[in-house]
Enzyme design. Sequence first.
Site, PDB file in Angstrom:
ATOM      1  N   GLY A   4       1.083  -2.158   4.271  1.00  0.00           N
ATOM      2  CA  GLY A   4       1.455  -0.750   4.260  1.00  0.00           C
ATOM      3  C   GLY A   4       2.654  -0.500   5.133  1.00  0.00           C
ATOM      4  N   SER A   5       2.396  -0.056   6.365  1.00  0.00           N
ATOM      5  CA  SER A   5       3.486   0.434   7.216  1.00  0.00           C
ATOM      6  C   SER A   5       4.559  -0.612   7.506  1.00  0.00           C
ATOM      7  CB  SER A   5       2.915   0.996   8.517  1.00  0.00           C
ATOM      8  OG  SER A   5       1.972   0.121   9.063  1.00  0.00           O
ATOM      9  N   GLY A  53      -9.298   3.843   6.797  1.00  0.00           N
ATOM     10  CA  GLY A  53      -9.054   5.257   7.094  1.00  0.00           C
ATOM     11  C   GLY A  53      -7.602   5.600   7.353  1.00  0.00           C
ATOM     12  N   HIS A  94      -1.170  -1.262  -4.325  1.00  0.00           N
ATOM     13  CA  HIS A  94      -2.473  -0.965  -3.737  1.00  0.00           C
ATOM     14  C   HIS A  94      -2.531   0.535  -3.475  1.00  0.00           C
ATOM     15  CE1 HIS A  94      -5.932  -2.104  -1.124  1.00  0.00           C
ATOM     16  NE2 HIS A  94      -5.540  -1.080  -0.399  1.00  0.00           N
ATOM     17  N   HIS A 101      -8.151   1.216  -4.322  1.00  0.00           N
ATOM     18  CA  HIS A 101      -9.092   0.860  -3.253  1.00  0.00           C
ATOM     19  C   HIS A 101      -9.853   2.129  -2.885  1.00  0.00           C
ATOM     20  CE1 HIS A 101      -9.499  -0.416   1.277  1.00  0.00           C
ATOM     21  NE2 HIS A 101     -10.650  -0.400   0.650  1.00  0.00           N
ATOM     22  N   MET A 120     -11.198  -6.203   4.745  1.00  0.00           N
ATOM     23  CA  MET A 120     -10.488  -5.214   5.560  1.00  0.00           C
ATOM     24  C   MET A 120     -10.230  -5.813   6.946  1.00  0.00           C
ATOM     25  SD  MET A 120     -10.075  -2.236   3.850  1.00  0.00           S
ATOM     26  CE  MET A 120      -9.292  -1.523   5.255  1.00  0.00           C
ATOM     27  N   ASP A 160      -4.574   3.595  -1.953  1.00  0.00           N
ATOM     28  CA  ASP A 160      -5.662   3.896  -1.015  1.00  0.00           C
ATOM     29  C   ASP A 160      -6.246   5.268  -1.297  1.00  0.00           C
ATOM     30  OD1 ASP A 160      -5.937   1.624   0.765  1.00  0.00           O
ATOM     31  OD2 ASP A 160      -3.848   2.040   1.296  1.00  0.00           O
ATOM     32  N   ASP A 212      -6.383  -6.610   3.809  1.00  0.00           N
ATOM     33  CA  ASP A 212      -5.791  -5.273   3.878  1.00  0.00           C
ATOM     34  C   ASP A 212      -5.904  -4.702   5.292  1.00  0.00           C
ATOM     35  OD1 ASP A 212      -4.931  -2.700   3.293  1.00  0.00           O
ATOM     36  OD2 ASP A 212      -6.777  -2.116   2.275  1.00  0.00           O
ATOM     37  N   GLY A 213      -4.750  -4.438   5.901  1.00  0.00           N
ATOM     38  CA  GLY A 213      -4.731  -3.755   7.188  1.00  0.00           C
ATOM     39  C   GLY A 213      -3.999  -4.540   8.267  1.00  0.00           C
ATOM     40  N   GLY A 214      -2.946  -3.941   8.814  1.00  0.00           N
ATOM     41  CA  GLY A 214      -2.225  -4.577   9.917  1.00  0.00           C
ATOM     42  C   GLY A 214      -1.485  -5.847   9.527  1.00  0.00           C
ATOM     43  N   SER A 229       0.863  -1.183   0.000  1.00  0.00           N
ATOM     44  CA  SER A 229       0.000   0.000   0.000  1.00  0.00           C
ATOM     45  C   SER A 229       0.892   1.222   0.000  1.00  0.00           C
ATOM     46  CB  SER A 229      -0.877   0.000   1.249  1.00  0.00           C
ATOM     47  OG  SER A 229      -1.307   1.322   1.499  1.00  0.00           O
ATOM     48  N   GLY A 284      -3.323   4.038   7.954  1.00  0.00           N
ATOM     49  CA  GLY A 284      -2.330   2.981   8.029  1.00  0.00           C
ATOM     50  C   GLY A 284      -1.902   2.790   9.470  1.00  0.00           C
ATOM     51  N   GLY A 285      -1.178   1.701   9.724  1.00  0.00           N
ATOM     52  CA  GLY A 285      -0.554   1.492  11.021  1.00  0.00           C
ATOM     53  C   GLY A 285      -1.475   1.066  12.149  1.00  0.00           C
ATOM     54  N   MET A 322      -8.987   7.904  -0.368  1.00  0.00           N
ATOM     55  CA  MET A 322      -9.899   8.269   0.728  1.00  0.00           C
ATOM     56  C   MET A 322     -10.503   9.640   0.453  1.00  0.00           C
ATOM     57  SD  MET A 322      -7.688   6.989   3.964  1.00  0.00           S
ATOM     58  CE  MET A 322      -6.714   5.482   3.920  1.00  0.00           C
TER      59      MET A 322
HETATM   60  C1  DX5 Z   1      -6.537   1.432   5.468  1.00  0.00           C
HETATM   61  C2  DX5 Z   1      -5.980   1.103   4.092  1.00  0.00           C
HETATM   62  C3  DX5 Z   1      -4.892   0.078   4.095  1.00  0.00           C
HETATM   63  C4  DX5 Z   1      -3.729   0.484   4.949  1.00  0.00           C
HETATM   64  C5  DX5 Z   1      -2.745  -0.611   5.090  1.00  0.00           C
HETATM   65  O1  DX5 Z   1      -7.595   2.279   5.327  1.00  0.00           O
HETATM   66  O2  DX5 Z   1      -7.010   0.609   3.266  1.00  0.00           O
HETATM   67  O3  DX5 Z   1      -4.488  -0.221   2.771  1.00  0.00           O
HETATM   68  O4  DX5 Z   1      -3.082   1.582   4.420  1.00  0.00           O
HETATM   69  O5  DX5 Z   1      -1.724  -0.113   5.911  1.00  0.00           O
HETATM   70  P1  DX5 Z   1      -1.166  -0.952   7.150  1.00  0.00           P
HETATM   71  O6  DX5 Z   1      -0.526  -2.177   6.560  1.00  0.00           O
HETATM   72  O7  DX5 Z   1      -0.216  -0.007   7.779  1.00  0.00           O
HETATM   73  O8  DX5 Z   1      -2.352  -1.303   8.005  1.00  0.00           O
HETATM   74 ZN    ZN Z   2      -6.432  -0.261   1.312  1.00  0.00          ZN
END
Ligand code: DX5
Ligand code: ZN
Length: 211
Positions: free
Chosen positions: A193-194, A138, A29, A62, A133, A31, A171-173, A4, A140-141, A33
């Site tokens: 992501g992070s 919303g 990916h 996304h 999800m 993101d 997706d996420g964490g 991401s 990352g991290g 928003m």
């Molecule tokens: C959250 C995003 C994810 C997020 C993933 O809203 O859709 O793609 O950035 O980042 P990590 O891996 O840091 O959760």
């Molecule tokens: Zn995402």
Amino acid sequence: MAPSLLSADFADLKGELDSLQACGADLLHLDIMDGHFVPNLTFGPFICEAIRRLTPLPLDAHLMMTHPHRYLEAFAKAGVDGITIHVEATCDVGAALDQIGALGCQRGLSLRPATDLGEMVPFLDRVDLVLVMSVPPGFGGQSFDEGAPERIAWLKQRRAETGGRWLISVDGGINDVTGAACRQAGADILVSGSWLMKAKDRAARTALLKG
Ligand code: DX5
Ligand code: ZN
């Protein structure tokens, strides 16, 4: 493995994209928003179009947007390969998925951790990808929702029962531990992501995610 870009250094976008290609990323990916569906704001088709010119990697947008249907054509024109919308969006979700397909893009559908999986069922015959999800969308991290592997396993079973061909993404964490749990449950694609982007050795972490 799909990094991401949310945690990327946008002041060095070309360097980041080259680094991700070199470390073995399979797709990117993006993101998106809108500051309404989620409290955060990121970027739109204009930046996607710039990313398209900077990397050969496939791009999946996304869309964490209340009204994704208003922007589908713009994202397709920007050159993304896939567009993922949310089942909770305020639009005719089936029609939006059909439009994504008609625009020549992969049709993705996502849901928040709190949304019942049953909401996805009416649309599973017209998607190419389901994005589970594992954090509230919303930011990352955030930390991984431990309920995600069970949801992935349910989707995998549903796909086998119905002869579906869609991919399951999460997706996420995602890190080495949560990623392995999701892979084991049946995830085809891990978005990270992070954990990946902040690593000194992204290639090593990519390899860990691929298992
Ligand atoms: C959250 C995003 C994810 C997020 C993933 O809203 O859709 O793609 O950035 O980042 P990590 O891996 O840091 O959760
Ligand atoms: Zn995402």
